[in-house]
Enzyme design. Structure first.
Site, PDB file in Angstrom:
ATOM      1  CG  HIS A 128       1.806 -23.339  52.021  1.00 35.59           C
ATOM      2  ND1 HIS A 128       2.584 -24.336  52.565  1.00 35.59           N
ATOM      3  CD2 HIS A 128       2.058 -22.234  52.759  1.00 35.59           C
ATOM      4  CE1 HIS A 128       3.278 -23.844  53.587  1.00 35.59           C
ATOM      5  NE2 HIS A 128       2.973 -22.567  53.717  1.00 35.59           N
ATOM      6  CG  ASP A 164       6.165 -24.298  51.529  1.00 35.56           C
ATOM      7  OD1 ASP A 164       6.133 -25.397  50.961  1.00 35.56           O
ATOM      8  OD2 ASP A 164       6.014 -24.161  52.751  1.00 35.56           O
ATOM      9  CB  CYS A 729     -45.190  -5.015  63.628  1.00 35.14           C
ATOM     10  SG  CYS A 729     -46.108  -6.229  64.572  1.00 35.14           S
TER      11      CYS A 729
END
Length: 924
Positions: A128, A164, A729
């Site tokens: 469900h 349900d 870097c």
């Protein structure tokens, strides 16, 4: 290879399944979801003794039936299980005959009698789509969205005679994104995780470990099934409530309102943020103020004055149009068909006739939906037209809704066939700024599928000029939904668009054209780079932009030179064999770049990626998005097809993470910190084992021997640290200077620093600009404080410059010992960290230089060529500079060792990062 690997893993990790308990199962349900549950249960060793599904429709079996029939599993297609409330005896007998021990109901639209539900030894379990007991009923997903729930999910529960209400076996939850729809929730979570949960539930039952948790009535809801009649939008409520109502009904049954006296269904809602849009007013019944038809869609307002955006509108006759074209709908003139196009039109007429068998003749005015066509017929029409007329035309189901009559459909199809639909003018909302003796025009929205558009959730953020801390403009803040749309666009462009079919030489021509356009706009690009990142303009012009242009030209030349090879293999006589390899693109690639060289890092990675034939989704750094978005604009002008390049500004934690996790991405290229690189690598492995290349942190050593050229060593040593404000870097993170020249070297460096001009990066005489952003500035100051506390000698700098903006003094530390924080950790700023080494101690300084987990770059200064070669061989780094520094070139591979990452940018090696090798063996 991936398939083979998964099978090998399964043999070792799930062998125990054959010794676990297995069940005889009846699968009762339908749909692709039911098919996947069925297939996965069989793979786990359970025996499916019967599949009970719906009858064929229009001669087509349900996907669950197709899979079961292919496997030889008994399939039953009952139109109903009961009559007048009583079970049909023949149906019950047929069911009982299969001898199931458990009923598995993954998706079932039929009413199943309780004597079937309770018949097996273990009863029945049902999937469900809600977190029971909340939202019981058939419209559960709709109500999750309508109510604005922050969590969605599903429940596997034991069936009983209530609605349900049976005991809960298993539940799973997920967050609801602001612009989620039923489709996005289903595709992202409810479908894939639901399948896994059903399989797990069955195994829990088989092993006797399945819980039965009674459902509480607390918090239970029983909303009814949503129908068109009760889906009208109440416009007299806040914008978010209107948005939730619309998305909760998208696509079925469709929320509607009244515009100009007629019902109009609204699709594709999203909340808007940022500045108020401009557009043409449109009266909407019951709205607190008129709507606005804008270039992006229909803007509606709630009673709280907040806006939401609706993408598409559908009228009573079934025709759908983009909401942005409300006032221009029906204005387009018809095109004259050629003889070949007329023949194709007749072929399409026959396809319509085959689908609309109840219609005597297909006239130009025949309406597809008014003639009885349903959603499955739309899919059939699209697929048949692709198959029989032209697979080159990118026909979508939505096109049918927007051209419902036969005449409109033919006109739409011919325009697509001619490529006229791709000639749509690029609409850009610029942020403009008069700066550097020019007016720069900067796109600021997400770039997805060839168009600039606001983020799905309407969020924006400020991008800041580091020179004075002022706001340049507001930029779209991409969401997870935007990532998914961009990846879908890139996948479509790769699999079905012209890019994947293009001759490599033509692809190269487009990349050359893109490089030319970048060169034409180099002053504007460099200016944007300067105000967004703080780069000194002259450096931005030469390096940030200049090298980007060179990179695209270099890789454009590679497009038609990607080759495989022939390989002699052992030939078993009398057979003869030919084995050859092909280099093929990977598919959709993700690229995540840093803020220090925004445009250049984009070029280093995306040029190789595109030259190899891939498509890409790129996330620029959150603090420096503007040159990437300007690049996107130039890519359209260059003729790069839509969907090939997608740019998403925003958060690394959200956008970057979703790119790492996305199952449709086959490669991720990242430049950034080592900790984030590790996280990305883990996510890429867990998601779909996507290929990764990482350029990460560094602490690059530079060794200066006493026999160096001192003038050059001082000049290049300073460049190794202060180039691009130290935001580099490969910056030399630690200088080792031979003791006999140490003091002279430091003295001369300080002398030269004092000559440097710190100031406005747009001033051509400036040597040193601002740090990229305030948080980084603060980090650098803290870094210097730690160095002083640990006992290093602060010779110069270490402070913020007393002026607006984020300016840091060039800094020099000496007496740095190996154990200190600043000796081990990267500053990523203008901080020179200097250590002495004993005269003549080559082995000792090499050991110290290599005593780091990083290995990106390194350098050595000496006039002794033998010493230079020896040291370069021993240094553990991806790049070694000898008597120079920062000398990178587009043809030379660039990348690190150890925790500085792996994989290469630039050169032929970079191209290989974005290709895969296929071996083909032919016997003749």
């Amino acid at each position: 290879m991936l398939w083979t690997a998964s099978q090998v893993i399964r043999k070792f990790s799930t062998t125990s399944h054959y010794y676990q308990n297995k069940l005889k199962l009846a699968i009762i349900g339908q749909s692709l979801f039911g098919q996947e549950v069925y297939s996965n249960l069989r793979k786990q060793g359970h025996k499916v003794v019967g599949v009970f599904t719906v009858p064929d429709k229009d001669g087509k079996a349900d996907p669950l039936a197709v899979a079961a029939e292919k496997d030889g599993t008994p399939v039953f297609k009952f139109p109903r299980w009961r009559v007048k409330g009583k079970p049909i005896p023949e149906v019950v007998d047929a069911y009982k005959a299969v001898g199931a021990e458990l009923n598995v109901m993954p998706f079932c639209s039929q009413f199943i009698p309780m004597n079937i539900i309770d018949n097996p030894k273990h009863g029945s379990i049902i999937y469900h789509p809600s977190i029971l007991p909340l939202h019981r009923g058939a419209s559960a997903i709709n109500w999750t969205l309508i109510h604005g729930d922050k969590k969605a999910g599903f429940t596997v529960f034991w069936a009983d005679d209530g609605l349900d209400t049976g005991p809960i076996l298993l539940q799973r939850e997920c967050a609801v994104e602001p612009n989620d729809t039923v489709d996005t929730l289903y595709n992202r979570f409810l479908f894939p995780e639901g399948i896994k949960a059903m399989v797990k539930s069955v195994q829990l039952i088989a092993d006797g470990k399945a819980p039965r948790v009674p459902q509480t009535e607390e918090g239970a809801t029983y909303e009814g099934i949503q129908k068109k009649s009760n889906a009208k939008v109440n416009m007299a409520q806040p914008a978010e409530a209107i948005h939730n109502w619309i998305r909760g009904h998208d696509k079925v049954p469709g929320a509607w309102t009244v515009i100009d006296g007629q019902p109009v269904t609204l699709y594709g809602s999203s909340m808007l943020g940022g500045s108020a849009p401009t557009g043409q007013a449109l009266e909407v019944e019951g709205a607190s103020q008129p709507g606005l038809v804008t270039k992006n869609g229909l803007v509606l307002y709630g009673t709280d004055g907040k806006p939401l955006l609706v993408k598409n509108l559908q009228f009573e006759d079934g025709k759908m149009i983009p909401a942005s074209k409300y006032f221009s709908a029906g204005e387009s003139s018809s095109v004259e068909l050629t003889d070949d196009e007329k023949k194709m039109a007749e072929e399409i007429r026959n396809i319509w006739k085959g689908i609309l068998s109840n219609v005597a003749a297909i006239e130009d005015s025949t309406d597809f939906f008014k003639s009885g066509a349903a959603s499955m017929d739309v899919v059939r029409l699209v697929e048949e037209v692709k198959q029989k007329c032209s697979s080159e035309v990118q026909l979508q189901t939505e096109d049918v809704y927007m051209a419902t009559t036969f005449q409109d459909f033919i006109q739409m199809f011919v325009r697509k066939l001619r490529g006229e639909d791709q000639e749509e003018e690029l609409v850009i909302d610029y942020a403009t700024k008069d700066v550097n003796n020019m007016t720069v025009k900067m796109p600021y929205q997400c770039f997805i599928n060839g168009q600039f558009e606001d983020a799905e959730n309407g969020k924006v953020y400020n991008t800041i000029n580091p020179t004075d801390g002022s706001v340049i403009c507001k930029v779209s803040y991409a969401s997870v939904g935007d990532v998914d749309r961009a990846v879908a666009a890139a996948k479509e462009a790769y699999e079905n668009g012209p890019w994947g079919k293009m001759n490599p030489r033509d692809r190269g021509s487009l990349l050359y054209r893109l490089a030319d356009l970048m060169e034409e706009h180099q002053e504007e690009l460099a200016t944007i780079e300067t105000i967004d990142s703080g780069a000194v303009y002259t450096l931005a012009l030469k390096t940030h932009v200049g090298m980007s242009i060179q990179t695209f030209r270099y890789f454009a030349g590679w497009c038609d030179k990607i080759q495989g090879k022939t390989i002699p293999i052992n030939q078993a006589r009398p057979n003869r064999n030919l084995t050859f390899t092909k280099k093929e693109p990977l598919g959709v690639c993700a690229i995540v770049i840093p803020w220090n060289y925004p445009l250049m890092m984009l070029a280093w990675k995306s040029a190789a990626c595109l030259a190899a034939g891939n498509t890409l989704v790129l996330k620029p750094a959150q603090v420096t998005p503007l040159t990437a978005l300007k690049f996107a604009e130039l890519s359209v002008k260059a003729g790069i097809p839509k969907g090939v390049i997608n740019i998403l500004p925003g958060s690394g934690g959200m956008v970057g993470q979703r790119l790492s996790d996305h199952p449709d991405i086959r490669k991720l290229g990242f430049t950034g910190s080592t900790p984030i690189g590790k996280q990305i690598m883990k996510s890429c492995a867990v998601s779909n084992l996507k290929k990764v290349s990482l350029e990460l942190g560094g602490k690059s050593p530079l060794i200066i021997f006493s026999d160096c050229d001192m003038d050059k060593a001082v000049r290049m040593g300073m460049s190794s640290v202060y180039f691009n404000k130290g935001e580099n870097c490969i910056a030399a993170g630690r200088l080792f200077v031979e003791e006999s020249i140490h003091d002279e070297f430091i003295s001369r460096v300080v002398e030269e620093i004092k000559k440097m001009k710190i100031g406005d990066p747009l001033d051509r005489s400036t040597d040193h600009g601002p740090q990229n952003h305030k948080a980084h500035m603060d980090k650098l100051l803290e870094y210097c404080e730690v160095g002083v506390k640990e006992g290093a000698t602060l010779v110069y700098g270490g402070r913020q410059v007393d002026r607006p903006g984020f300016f840091m003094e060039p800094t020099v530390f000496t007496d740095v010992e190996d154990h200190m924080f600043i000796a081990k950790e990267e500053s990523f700023g203008p901080v020179m960290v200097v250590s002495k080494f004993n005269d003549g101690d080559v082995e000792g300084v090499l050991q110290r230089a290599n005593d780091t987990e990083y290995g990106l770059a390194s350098g050595v200064f000496t006039r002794d060529i033998n010493k230079a070669m020896y040291v370069s061989e021993r240094l553990e780094a991806g790049t070694v500079f000898v008597n120079t520094y920062n000398k990178t070139d587009v043809a030379s591979p660039f990348g690190g060792f150890k925790q500085s990452g792996f994989g290469k940018d630039l050169g032929e090696d970079a191209l290989m990062e974005y290709l895969k090798t296929k071996a083909v063996t032919v016997e003749y």
